[in-house]
Design an enzyme around this catalytic site. Sequence first.
Site, short mmCIF file in Angstrom:
data_model
loop_
_atom_site.label_atom_id
_atom_site.label_comp_id
_atom_site.label_asym_id
_atom_site.label_seq_id
_atom_site.Cartn_x
_atom_site.Cartn_y
_atom_site.Cartn_z
N ASP A 82 52.63 6.98 -46.39
CA ASP A 82 51.50 7.91 -46.39
C ASP A 82 51.88 9.30 -46.90
O ASP A 82 53.04 9.70 -46.88
CB ASP A 82 50.95 8.06 -44.97
CG ASP A 82 50.14 6.87 -44.52
OD1 ASP A 82 50.19 5.81 -45.19
OD2 ASP A 82 49.47 6.97 -43.47
N HIS A 228 56.25 7.80 -43.91
CA HIS A 228 55.67 8.97 -44.57
C HIS A 228 56.63 9.54 -45.61
O HIS A 228 57.83 9.30 -45.55
CB HIS A 228 55.35 10.06 -43.54
CG HIS A 228 54.31 9.67 -42.55
ND1 HIS A 228 54.60 8.91 -41.43
CD2 HIS A 228 52.96 9.92 -42.49
CE1 HIS A 228 53.49 8.71 -40.74
NE2 HIS A 228 52.49 9.32 -41.36
#
Length: 258
Positions: A82, A228
């Site tokens: 992400d 992430h």
Amino acid sequence: MSRPTTLHRTPHRPHAWLAWLAASQLAVAGLWWVAGWRWGLPALLLSHAAFIVPVFLPRATLYAPALSRLPGDERQVWLTIDDGPSDDTPAILDALDRHGMQATFFLVGQRAQARPELVREILRRGHGVANHTWSHPQAWFWALGPRAMAAQVERAQAVLGELAGQPPRWFRAVAGHTNPFLAAPLRRLGLARAAWSVRGYDAVDGDVVRVLQRLQRGLGPGAIVLLHEGAPHGRSVEIVEAALCLLREQGYASVIPE
């Protein structure tokens, strides 16, 4: 290996929650009438909680269906990354190449627009691109009204579709939050919501050992792994590299369900 398209579930009844809300409030009103406030007030509070708490639960499906695990018992995971694109993207792509893994990058539209070459490089290397809102409003995504929510989803979809040559099929909400206004734009754009089953909290914790311990506890066949890039602690590349090593050591392959 591709997964069946039935995993891709767009919302079919964006306003179905309204019927449940109306029924619950009628039931509360009836209870209050019959039993008085001593029973009616707790019932009212509980009925409201039933519609508020799911907003903050990433795998809750009250407001929109969500895929949180892949079916089957093969040692395969869906690796998702992400918050990009970022300065970390090239190094993460190199790490994925070294380990022979594929991933889906859930990209922020505003960041993708600023760095289109990274979006194209992600695709060139055989990875997926998905929608992670336009500006990643982390503090208040859960509270967006219908117009602002639609703008967050639609603007990112437009930019990513133009850069990728085709519109993304998957959406991930900021922090996994939802609200009653998310399903409508997802349905209009043909987007399915992706949650996760394994996370290491690497967006906020830069300790590689702690992150890996959390990931390992949740790993299993069909896991959707949340990682992430571009985290403020500056160790995202190191954490992704360590996570890829863990997956290989545990005998897991990666799969993109598209």
